[in-house]
Design an enzyme around this catalytic site. Structure first.
Site: not given
Ligand SMILES: [Cu+2]
Lengths: 287, 527
Positions: B75, B104, B145, B171-172, B255, B257, B259, B270, B304-305, B330, B333, B452
């Protein structure tokens, strides 16, 4: 399509990308099947498809370029792309350099009980003293010796630095429309590149046979071979790129103002050069 | 370019499967990205519903624990790499050339390759699930994951997982290089960097993040591969390695990722809020700088993870302070969006509903993120449903709602038709209510200590889990309304004007609806 003279060149629909995807899929999937105990045939087919794609795709691009379809703006797109691609390669190496740094500065001292890890050390690995190079408390792979910096690695450093100079000399030749200087410079660069790879291979054989330094020699072997191995792979790729440039130069491609492909290969070459300096300092020298 | 060459070359659109396999057209490729990601959204959603069905009551009812683990793992992976990321690349493909006035993408063939790697990578990721002939004995990845070592190293089909990640990364990176080259090199004359639409700015920075961190992800899975199959010891303490090394390298990717998945949504919002508030975006320059600051900070907060992993106290403190600092840009924004709406002539068309909802619900997710960023408190929250609630508020009501907002905003431009307002309202309200019903209770189960990634739970968590499961099924089936709406809109409907929305600004609204197959073959002038 709209590709009037002076406009940004937009290519027709192309079969090469999907062929490339199939090649990548067969190559990686085939390697997976091999690790699952099957034959390597799928992987070889994938590699063949990829090589076919590379010839076809680059062949098309070279034809378009020589046909004068690319204006300055297209050239700039290529330049930016190559620059950012090299940046992505830098980050790939950064992951492995980062791992080396983390192991040496943090993980290994902690295994030896540094910081607040005294009890862990006493309970788990009381016999282990933190040291570098190391293959860990388990002495994984058995005792080994390291590769001295001032033998082949120093010679290889000299070779790569010289090749960086020869490729620049070739570039000067190209800018002056001096084709023999271009060809000679490229030839020397390619030769030095393959010489480097040859020395590297010799060094690996020496390490395996005489020093018992193997990929499986604990974390030292892991970082040593993964860093130098990926670098060697990149040197090989860069040398092949320069070889293609050499052939193209001999066929009369490139002009003094239109030679992005040459510059891209040269940038790439400087990039592998710089990575090598990092390797020489952090992997060979500062042991 | 003269009118005649225009006529000559305005050839017919290629037909059949070859159009899609060989295309070099940014609109075709954008469409493929969007459909691919929607299919992955449904597949990943199906996996989520298996999880929620199992967790509907305590005890084991529907699946066995290994299969449950496989579902949580796939998932997450499918949603992150298959749904959210490609969907934003799809938006980028469609919109960036239109918004900067380019004919293009900069490298159209490579653009095609970036897309066509994805289905193969997806297949490689999901195929092991079918090994053994039936689902129950499937051998898909079942290690979460985040694929932490050393657990993931025990998975015997690891090589396919590793190569799937390599292909996705490839690809990315190619997609991002293309986006950067398009933005920096293909803008219409007069469009300076500080005149670019916000969506283009956010994607420029996102693409930079992708190029910086996808190779690091490739590096860490390569280490997993060699550890498992070739005897290296990166993550094995016996050989002098460290499993925690895996977490450091992974989160150095992980991390930024998050963002990567939210910045383009910021960009979409925006664009939308000024349109329906009929005011210019408040604090455009500060938006740009805030986005850049967020991107910069994202590289220096990863641990922080890992607060509970046993870091030195100095590390805990540093990563805590750096993390909390992200709240500043943040906040800039969020306040800019609110200030844009302040005294605007607001109307509440469908894209605006999603955008408003985004601002409110994403901010909730941001706040719970702050709570998690405080190291001493995190020891309580770590690996509980509070974390699950947090990242679903930023990923569902953030990224996914941002995507819906974008699709509802630009769909008339793409198809030439307006969509059914009634269906869209139904989709919006059902999704919003269901989303909150699913994830809000998880804050409470998490704070009460429910971990979890478990297939079972103690009795006292039942009520909240029932709510979550009911909400999840509601949310899942609401997306079929969206599917139906999109198909209906493609087939026909009230014709859209060029401008589509009364308050819309920007180059994409100056071309006809539907956008012609080739647009801006002559660059427009931007004043
Ligand atoms: Cu993070």
């Amino acid at each position: 399509m709209s590709q009037a003279a002076g406009g940004y060149y937009l290519p027709e629909p192309s079969k090469w990308p999907i062929i490339g995807s199939i090649g990548l899929f067969l190559m990686t999937g085939g390697f997976g099947l091999y690790l699952m105990g099957m034959s390597m045939i799928t992987m070889y087919i994938g590699m063949a498809v990829l090589v076919y794609m590379l010839f076809g795709w680059f062949g098309t691009v070279i034809k378009e370029s020589e046909g004068g379809l690319y204006n300055d703006q297209v050239d700039m797109s290529f330049r930016m792309s190559m620059g950012w691609f090299i940046f992505s390669e830098v980050m790939f190496f950064a992951a492995f350099f980062g791992a080396l740094y983390y192991i040496r500065v943090f993980a290994d001292p902690w295994l030896g009980g540094a910081g607040n890890n005294l009890m862990t050390h006493d309970w788990l690995y009381p016999e282990y003293t933190s040291t570098w190079p190391t293959n860990g408390p388990g002495n994984v792979g058995g005792d080994f010796q390291t590769m001295g910096a001032w033998g082949i690695p120093a010679i290889n450093t000299l070779i790569l630095l010289t090749s960086g100079a020869t490729v620049t000399w070739a570039h000067w030749g190209l800018k002056k429309d001096n084709r023999s200087q271009l060809i000679l410079g490229l030839f020397l660069t390619v030769a030095l590149g393959f010489l480097f790879v040859g020395f590297q291979a010799y060094e690996y054989i020496h390490a395996y046979n005489d020093l018992n330094l193997k990929l499986t020699s604990g974390v030292y072997g892991s970082t040593f071979y993964m860093l130098t191995g990926f670098h060697g792979l990149h040197v090989t790729i860069g040398a092949i790129m320069l070889l293609v440039m050499l052939f193209r130069s001999m066929k009369g491609h490139f002009t003094h103002e239109n030679h992005f492909a040459f510059e891209a290969a040269a940038w790439y070459w400087h990039f592998v050069d710089v990575v090598w300096l990092g390797l020489f300092i952090f992997v060979y020298w500062l042991v | 370019m003269t009118a005649t060459t225009h006529e000559e070359h305005h050839d017919e659109i290629p037909t059949g499967i070859k159009r899609w396999l060989f295309t070099t057209n940014h609109k075709d490729i954008g469409t493929m990205y969007l459909w691919f990601s929607f299919i992955m959204l449904l597949i990943g959603g199906l996996f989520a519903l298996v999880i929620r069905a199992e967790l509907f009551q305590p005890g084991m009812q529907v699946v066995d624990p290994n299969f449950f683990n496989m579902m949580t793992t796939l998932h997450g992976l499918v949603m992150v790499f298959g749904a959210i990321m490609p969907a934003f690349v799809g938006l980028a493909n469609w919109q960036i050339p239109l918004m900067v006035g380019a004919p293009d993408m900069a490298l159209p063939r490579m653009n095609n390759w970036s897309f066509w790697i994805l289905p193969f990578a997806g297949f490689m990721l999901l195929a092991p699930m079918f090994v053994g002939g039936n689902f129950a004995s499937g051998q898909g990845p079942a290690f979460g994951w985040t694929f932490y070592e050393p657990l993931s190293g025990q998975y015997d089909k690891l090589v396919f997982f590793v190569f799937a990640v390599h292909l996705l990364g490839f690809s990315s990176i190619m997609g991002s290089i293309n986006i950067i080259a398009t933005i920096l090199n293909m803008r219409a004359p007069g469009m300076t960097l500080m005149k670019m639409p916000m969506f283009v700015w956010t994607w420029l920075i996102t693409a930079f993040l992708l190029i910086a961190v996808m190779p690091v992800l490739a590096g860490v899975v390569t280490m997993m591969l060699t550890d498992k199959y070739f005897g290296t010891s990166f993550f094995d303490a016996a050989g002098g390695g460290d499993p925690v090394l895996f977490q450091h390298v992974f989160w150095f990717f992980g991390h930024p990722e998050v963002y990567i998945m939210i910045l383009p949504a910021f960009g979409v919002v925006s664009e939308i809020i000024p349109t329906f508030a009929r005011k210019k975006l408040f604090g455009y320059a500060s938006m740009v700088y805030a986005t850049a600051s967020i991107a910069f900070l994202s590289f220096i907060v990863w641990a922080h993870h890992m607060f509970t992993v046993g870091m030195p106290v100095a590390g805990e403190l540093y990563f805590m302070y750096a993390t909390v600092l992200i709240a500043v840009p943040t906040g800039v924004k969020v306040f800019n969006w609110i200030s844009t709406m302040y005294r605007g002539s607001m109307t509440y068309e469908i894209p605006m509903l999603w955008a408003l909802c985004f601002v409110i619900l994403f901010t909730i997710g941001g706040f719970s993120g702050l709570m998690l960023g405080v190291a001493p408190a995190d020891f309580q929250y770590h690996d509980t449903y509070f974390v699950v609630a947090h990242f679903h508020y930023v990923l569902v009501s953030g990224s996914l709602f941002g995507l819906f907002a974008g699709v509802y905003y630009w769909l008339p431009k793409w198809t030439g038709n307006m969509y059914s307002n009634g269906l869209a309202q139904l989709h919006f309200w059902l999704s919003t209510i269901a989303m909150n019903l699913t994830f809000f209770p998880m804050h409470f189960t998490g704070l009460a200590g429910m971990p979890r990634r478990y297939a079972d739970y103690p009795l006292q968590f039942t009520e909240f889990n029932v709510m979550s499961s009911v909400g999840a099924f509601m949310f899942g089936f609401s997306q079929l309304i969206f599917l139906w709406l999109v198909i209906k809109t493609i087939k026909g409907g009230e014709k859209a004007t060029d401008r589509v929305w009364e308050g819309s600004h920007g180059l994409e609204w100056t071309i006809p609806s539907p956008a012609p197959y080739h647009s801006f073959t002559t660059a427009p002038e931007v004043k």
